[in-house]
Design a protein around this motif. Sequence first.
Motif, short mmCIF file in Angstrom:
data_model
loop_
_atom_site.label_atom_id
_atom_site.label_comp_id
_atom_site.label_asym_id
_atom_site.label_seq_id
_atom_site.Cartn_x
_atom_site.Cartn_y
_atom_site.Cartn_z
N THR A 59 11.53 -8.60 -7.71
CA THR A 59 12.45 -7.64 -7.11
C THR A 59 13.14 -6.82 -8.20
O THR A 59 13.45 -5.65 -7.97
N ASP A 60 13.35 -7.39 -9.37
CA ASP A 60 13.90 -6.61 -10.49
C ASP A 60 12.94 -5.48 -10.85
O ASP A 60 13.37 -4.35 -11.11
N ASP A 61 11.65 -5.78 -10.90
CA ASP A 61 10.64 -4.75 -11.17
C ASP A 61 10.70 -3.65 -10.11
O ASP A 61 10.65 -2.47 -10.43
N LEU A 62 10.79 -4.07 -8.86
CA LEU A 62 10.79 -3.10 -7.77
C LEU A 62 12.01 -2.19 -7.80
O LEU A 62 11.92 -1.02 -7.43
N ARG A 63 13.14 -2.73 -8.23
CA ARG A 63 14.33 -1.87 -8.36
C ARG A 63 14.08 -0.77 -9.38
O ARG A 63 14.58 0.34 -9.24
N LEU A 64 13.30 -1.06 -10.41
CA LEU A 64 12.97 -0.03 -11.41
C LEU A 64 12.08 1.06 -10.81
O LEU A 64 12.09 2.20 -11.27
N LEU A 65 11.31 0.70 -9.80
CA LEU A 65 10.41 1.66 -9.15
C LEU A 65 11.11 2.49 -8.09
O LEU A 65 10.56 3.49 -7.62
N ASP A 66 12.27 2.07 -7.69
CA ASP A 66 13.09 2.65 -6.64
C ASP A 66 12.42 3.73 -5.80
O ASP A 66 11.90 3.45 -4.74
N GLY A 67 12.40 4.96 -6.24
CA GLY A 67 11.87 6.06 -5.44
C GLY A 67 10.38 6.01 -5.21
O GLY A 67 9.86 6.74 -4.38
N CYS A 68 9.68 5.16 -5.91
CA CYS A 68 8.22 5.10 -5.78
C CYS A 68 7.77 4.11 -4.71
O CYS A 68 6.58 4.01 -4.45
N LEU A 69 8.67 3.39 -4.09
CA LEU A 69 8.28 2.39 -3.09
C LEU A 69 7.69 3.02 -1.84
O LEU A 69 6.99 2.38 -1.09
N ARG A 70 7.93 4.27 -1.61
CA ARG A 70 7.44 4.92 -0.39
C ARG A 70 6.02 5.44 -0.52
O ARG A 70 5.40 5.80 0.46
N ASP A 71 5.48 5.50 -1.71
CA ASP A 71 4.17 6.14 -1.89
C ASP A 71 3.01 5.20 -2.16
O ASP A 71 1.88 5.62 -2.12
N GLU A 72 3.24 3.94 -2.40
CA GLU A 72 2.18 3.04 -2.88
C GLU A 72 1.00 2.95 -1.92
O GLU A 72 -0.14 3.00 -2.34
N LEU A 73 1.24 2.83 -0.64
CA LEU A 73 0.13 2.66 0.31
C LEU A 73 -0.58 3.97 0.63
O LEU A 73 -1.74 3.96 1.01
N THR A 74 0.11 5.08 0.48
CA THR A 74 -0.50 6.35 0.86
C THR A 74 -1.47 6.86 -0.19
O THR A 74 -2.32 7.68 0.10
N GLY A 75 -1.31 6.38 -1.41
CA GLY A 75 -2.15 6.87 -2.50
C GLY A 75 -1.68 8.20 -3.03
O GLY A 75 -2.27 8.75 -3.95
N ALA A 76 -0.58 8.72 -2.48
CA ALA A 76 -0.08 10.02 -2.90
C ALA A 76 0.59 9.95 -4.27
O ALA A 76 0.59 10.92 -5.01
N HIS A 77 1.16 8.82 -4.59
CA HIS A 77 1.87 8.63 -5.85
C HIS A 77 2.81 9.80 -6.11
O HIS A 77 2.72 10.51 -7.09
N ALA A 78 3.71 10.00 -5.17
CA ALA A 78 4.60 11.15 -5.18
C ALA A 78 5.86 10.95 -6.01
O ALA A 78 6.79 11.72 -5.87
N CYS A 79 5.91 9.96 -6.86
CA CYS A 79 7.10 9.76 -7.69
C CYS A 79 7.35 11.00 -8.53
O CYS A 79 6.42 11.57 -9.10
N VAL A 80 8.61 11.37 -8.62
CA VAL A 80 8.97 12.51 -9.46
C VAL A 80 8.64 12.18 -10.91
O VAL A 80 8.05 12.98 -11.62
N ASP A 81 8.99 10.97 -11.33
CA ASP A 81 8.69 10.52 -12.69
C ASP A 81 7.98 9.16 -12.60
O ASP A 81 8.63 8.15 -12.35
N PRO A 82 6.67 9.11 -12.78
CA PRO A 82 5.94 7.85 -12.65
C PRO A 82 6.08 6.93 -13.87
O PRO A 82 5.54 5.83 -13.87
N THR A 83 6.80 7.37 -14.90
CA THR A 83 6.91 6.57 -16.12
C THR A 83 7.41 5.15 -15.87
O THR A 83 6.81 4.20 -16.37
N PRO A 84 8.48 4.95 -15.09
CA PRO A 84 8.92 3.57 -14.85
C PRO A 84 7.86 2.73 -14.15
O PRO A 84 7.69 1.55 -14.46
N LYS A 85 7.14 3.34 -13.24
CA LYS A 85 6.08 2.63 -12.52
C LYS A 85 4.98 2.21 -13.48
O LYS A 85 4.50 1.06 -13.45
#
Length: 160
Positions: A59-85
């Motif tokens: 869950t600590d890792d997931l908090r670092l991904l914060d805004g990226c949690l919505r895109d993982e299943l879609t394959g869109a990888h819509a994170c503004v900054d994917p660096t933390p991911k």
Amino acid sequence: MRIGELARITGVTTRALRYYEDQGLLRPERSTNGYRSYGESAVRVVANIRLLLAAGLTTDDLRLLDGCLRDELTGAHACVDPTPKIEVFEQRLALLQARINDLVGVRDQLLDRLSDLRAQPNLPARSPDLPGQPRSLPTQPDLSVRPACQGAPDAAPAAA
């Protein structure tokens, strides 16, 4: 939707959903009466949380991904900054590889010891009908069977 409906749709308990909320991974709206209210995107977020936790992230890792949690299943990888991911995934992969290397080392030690035990001249004959006792060392050991110790049945266990 309320927490019970989200739990039913995602197959996650309400307790787990509250935990995800406590961890800052899921952010419901609150109605005037204090009930949690989730949008349709919460279904995808919960699915992603489960997917990533099952993949070995914390869950600590997931908090670092914060805004990226919505895109993982879609394959869109819509994170503004994917660096933390990228960093989290690389760290987890390195940790998994280290664990794999450790397990390979343990397996190799056990195979060596097993080989040494089988090479002893006073080794009692084994029945070919006994399951889980291969005649030669396997290249991929069957980990579902745990062979019994070949020692004397009345021998006292060694002191720890």
